[in-house]
Design a protein around this motif. Structure first.
Motif, short mmCIF file in Angstrom:
data_model
loop_
_atom_site.label_atom_id
_atom_site.label_comp_id
_atom_site.label_asym_id
_atom_site.label_seq_id
_atom_site.Cartn_x
_atom_site.Cartn_y
_atom_site.Cartn_z
N ARG A 1 1.81 6.66 -7.06
CA ARG A 1 0.80 7.61 -7.54
C ARG A 1 1.32 9.04 -7.54
O ARG A 1 0.94 9.84 -8.39
N TRP A 2 2.18 9.34 -6.57
CA TRP A 2 2.69 10.71 -6.48
C TRP A 2 4.13 10.81 -7.00
O TRP A 2 4.85 11.74 -6.65
N THR B 1 1.04 4.13 -2.97
CA THR B 1 0.86 5.56 -2.70
C THR B 1 2.01 6.38 -3.26
O THR B 1 1.79 7.44 -3.87
N LEU B 2 3.24 5.88 -3.08
CA LEU B 2 4.39 6.61 -3.60
C LEU B 2 4.40 6.65 -5.11
O LEU B 2 4.79 7.65 -5.72
N ARG C 1 0.83 -1.21 0.00
CA ARG C 1 0.00 0.00 0.00
C ARG C 1 0.86 1.26 0.00
O ARG C 1 0.55 2.24 -0.69
N LEU C 2 1.95 1.25 0.77
CA LEU C 2 2.83 2.40 0.79
C LEU C 2 3.48 2.63 -0.57
O LEU C 2 3.57 3.77 -1.05
#
Length: 823
Positions: free
Chosen positions: A810-811, A807-808, A803-804
């Motif tokens: 995506r950005w 998230t990274l 999940r982390l």
């Protein structure tokens, strides 16, 4: 095959880069040239065998053979065939070099000279690492594992370097390892073909994958942290009083020309030998002097902020007549000439030779040995003292205290004026001013400082020292007042210099206790350090401030007596001189502390027995700790069983109360049927869970897909068929669990705990002895629960990382930039 050849070359280059930290411990670059030749031969042998499609074991044998040929050519014994093919004598020569390398490791401090034993063991180690790296990275295609042998190379300078290893070689070695990883991954990608993203989009050649980008960033951050973090954290450096590095100079301010004998770390070697539990013979000396002073081999006369250091000596060959100090004869000074013969064992290998006093002529030594008249040492940059036998003539000078008091202060233009420079330490300066207050002669100043290091002032001898918080080792020693010879010698030399008298630290051997007919056998326990002070018109005069009771074979003189010895008293008239009880002075109280056994040199016990923990207590403690660790699963199982039983009685069935005048029972408002039902369900679940754990403990199959009734029926048929009571009990437990799961009203009022105990007893009676023992000591149910918890925790960490990472991603700036360009 081309890819394999490229990867093999990168593996060889990475091995040499990983060896870059060795540059911090060698004085020259000979090791790198020879290592490059050996690694090149190993890489060539591996490439040739791969061309012939030789199996992996054949590749390994060919690389080992190539390394052997390279070693035979680089370090020949003279018996090789064609100058390169090794013979049995070659391997014997290799063994001698390996054995000699151990002695050189103990004798030299960084940076070490280019001796054949050290070069051989270095080339052998790097060549062996090259074989392992090629085997793992190219043969097994596991380049990440190649970091382990590379790390072994880096651990060598980390283990022997006095200070912190320089960061630049570490960065070079890390770059080699990363280069190997990148090359292997590029080769894998090329063999795979075109790359695609997860959504099916093709990836251009210039576009790096997010994982590769993350890997490069992590690698860069890791290298920066590994280099910067040790620089930011204060480290422990060598002691001020026991640290000697290398230096240059000839005693007159000019650069020295004398090879590398100053590289030997005399303080470190002395400290290590004194703390060795094994006693080894080092020197056998025979002299015609009735009571010789210490046998001497080195001196440290350069005082820096971090302590005394040995500078590189210079001088003329010993084959010529030695010109020792020629001071004029005067009253109170006596000079006698003696002869001595020295045999050095194989246990002592250093670029210095032990000699007495002021040598004037030597025998049986070649031109590779020279004599420094300033340091008064015999040294060589080409040979070591191992197995040397030689003879020499020397002058022994003795002084009287009145004669030394005639020595004038050091002139302003004297060449030893530089030896009066000392680092500024306010505590030392204050102490020296207090000690020499009122002293008018140079000898009285030195004698006041010498007398200060006595038991009456709280000083004692010990083979271990204590730290301090002052930030200055000299101050810590003067405050703690506990140490051994090198601390006393360096501290006194520092204080004498602060008093305006040149001083230095000398190294050598005491006379010891093993003597016979003028022959002394000296061991590592006889190694010693003392102070020498310079008096104008007299030369270097020795002072040994170390407590005599702590040094085996200590020697004292008329100008430097034993300050801890009891004073002799003259009996009064009318009394007879007889044995008197010694007074309990501080010197007498400390005399046995740290004393050494004359026969072995090992510390002996003092008058008060020390309390030591018997060895058997450690064994008992270890056994108890092991038993406690093994008992954890059993205790966990017992605690779980008690928690499930809870000491509860069976849930009672509510009884209806008599109705009142209204027809409603009187205690209807007090009855809580729901609470009784919840308790009954909890009891049924606890009993069923305990039954399942019991089945696991006794190796009975558990099928989680079965209903409680089906499980109970199977147990009654297969495992408990011969025990009617156990069959009834297990069916009761199954019925209670089934009612607790699916019925509106659970089963209440049944004796579940007695039924559970009955089933457990029947299963235990059916099981064999090993199963019962494991169920009691290492319950499988507890171990299974721990394994499941560990797996669940690992899965949770992996999911959190995913999940982390999502998230990274995506950005990610690369993704955002690509999206804008697409628009």
């Amino acid at each position: 095959m081309i890819a394999h050849r490229n990867l093999g070359l990168v593996a060889a280059a990475a091995t040499l880069l990983a060896a870059a930290p060795l540059s911090a411990i060698f004085d020259r670059w000979t090791w790198l040239i020879q290592s490059t030749i050996a690694v090149a031969v190993v890489a060539a042998a591996a490439a040739l065998t791969r061309l012939g499609r030789v199996p992996l074991w054949g590749q390994m044998l060919s690389m080992v053979a190539g390394l052997t040929l390279a070693l035979a050519w680089l370090f020949p014994s003279g018996s090789e065939l064609l100058g390169i093919v090794p013979t049995p004598a070659t391997f014997g020569h290799f063994g001698s070099l390996a054995e000699a390398s151990m002695e050189d490791m103990r004798s030299y401090g960084v940076k070490v000279p280019d001796t054949d034993p050290l070069l051989f063991i270095t080339v052998l180690g790097i060549g062996g690492v090259a074989v392992l790296v090629d085997l793992v990275a190219v043969g097994m295609r596991r380049p990440a594992l190649a970091g382990l042998p590379m790390l072994a190379v880096y651990s060598v300078p980390v283990a022997v370097y006095v200070d912190s290893v320089p960061p630049v070689p570490f960065v070079i070695g890390t770059a080699g390892y990363l280069w190997l990883l990148v090359t292997d991954n590029v080769d894998k990608v090329r063999r795979f073909g075109r790359r695609f993203t997860g959504d099916g989009r093709g990836v251009d050649v210039w576009e790096a994958s997010p994982l590769a980008s993350a890997g490069r960033r992590l690698a860069a951050v890791g290298v920066v942290v590994a280099v910067v973090l040790p620089l930011a954290v204060p480290g422990m450096t060598g002691g001020l009083l026991d640290t000697i590095g290398s230096g240059t100079g000839d005693g007159t301010g000019r650069p020295g020309q004398g090879g590398s004998p100053g590289r030997i770390d005399l303080f470190a070697a002395l400290s290590g030998q004194l703390n060795e539990r094994e006693v080894a013979d080092l020197v056998k000396v025979t002299t015609d002097e009735p009571a010789p002073f210490y046998l001497r081999f080195g001196a440290a006369d350069e005082l820096r902020q971090d302590g005394f250091r040995v500078r590189t000596p210079t001088g003329r060959p010993v084959t010529r007549e030695l010109s020792g100090p020629q001071e004029p004869d005067r009253a109170g000074v006596e000079r006698n000439r003696y002869r001595a013969t020295v045999e050095v064992t194989k246990n002592l290998a250093m670029p210095y030779l032990p000699v007495y006093g002021e040598p004037v002529r030597t025998e049986d030594l070649n031109g590779n040995w020279a004599y420094d008249t300033n340091l008064q040492v015999v040294f060589s940059s080409r040979e070591t003292s191992r197995d040397k036998r030689y003879a020499f003539e020397y002058v022994r000078t003795t002084y009287s205290a009145p004669a030394l008091r005639q020595a004038p202060p050091l002139p302003a233009d004297h060449t030893l004026r530089r030896q009066l420079l000392t680092p500024r330490v306010p505590e030392v300066e204050t102490l020296v001013k207090t000690l020499i207050k009122g002293k008018t002669t140079e000898y009285d100043k030195v004698r006041a400082i010498y007398d200060y290091f006595s038991a009456d002032n709280g000083f004692s001898y010990a083979l271990t020292t204590e730290g301090g918080t002052s930030g200055q080792d000299i101050v810590n020693f003067l405050n703690n007042k506990v140490g051994f010879c090198q601390q006393y010698a360096a501290a006194m030399a520092w204080l004498v210099r602060a008093a305006g008298v040149p001083a230095r630290v000398a190294f050598g051997f005491t006379n010891g206790a093993n003597s016979s007919g003028g022959t002394y056998t000296l061991t590592n326990r006889n190694l010693h350090a003392w102070t020498e002070a310079y008096f104008v018109g007299f030369g270097w005069v020795p002072f040994d401030a170390t407590p005599a009771y702590g040094v085996q074979g200590a020697a004292r003189s008329a100008w430097a007596p034993d300050t801890d010895a009891p004073e002799e008293t003259t009996p009064e008239p009318g009394t007879t001189a007889g044995p008197a009880e010694p007074e309990a002075t501080p010197a007498a109280e400390r005399r046995n502390e740290g004393q050494e056994d004359p026969s072995s040199g090992l510390p002996v016990d003092s008058g008060t027995p020390t309390r030591t923990v018997p060895v058997w207590l450690w064994w008992v403690a270890g056994a108890v700790a092991l038993l406690a660790l093994l008992a954890v699963p059993a205790l966990r199982r017992l605690a779980l069983r008690r928690r499930r039983s809870g000491g509860r009685a069976p849930a009672p069935v509510p009884e209806a109360a008599e109705p009142d005048a209204t027809g409603v029972p009187a205690d209807a408002r007090r009855m809580v049927v729901l609470a009784d039902a919840d308790r009954a369900r909890a009891d049924a679940h606890a009993a069923w869970d305990e039954l399942l754990d019991t089945l696991v403990d006794f190796r009975v199959r558990v099928d989680r897909t079965e209903t409680p009734r089906a499980t109970a029926d199977r147990l009654a048929r297969e495992s408990l068929a011969e025990d009617t009571d156990a069959t009834t009990a297990v069916r009761l437990l199954g019925r209670a669990e089934e009612r607790a799961r699916y019925a509106r009203d659970p089963l209440t009022g049944e004796p579940l705990l007695p039924a559970l105990r009955r089933v457990r007893g029947a299963l235990a009676a059916r099981a064999d002895r090993r199963t019962r023992l494991l169920a009691a000591i290492l319950p499988p149910s507890v171990l299974l629960r721990w394994r499941t918890a560990t797996a669940d925790g690992s899965a949770g960490l992996v999911a959190s990382y995913g999940r982390l990472r999502l998230t990274l991603v995506r950005w990610s700036p690369r993704r955002l930039l690509a999206g804008r360009l697409a628009r």
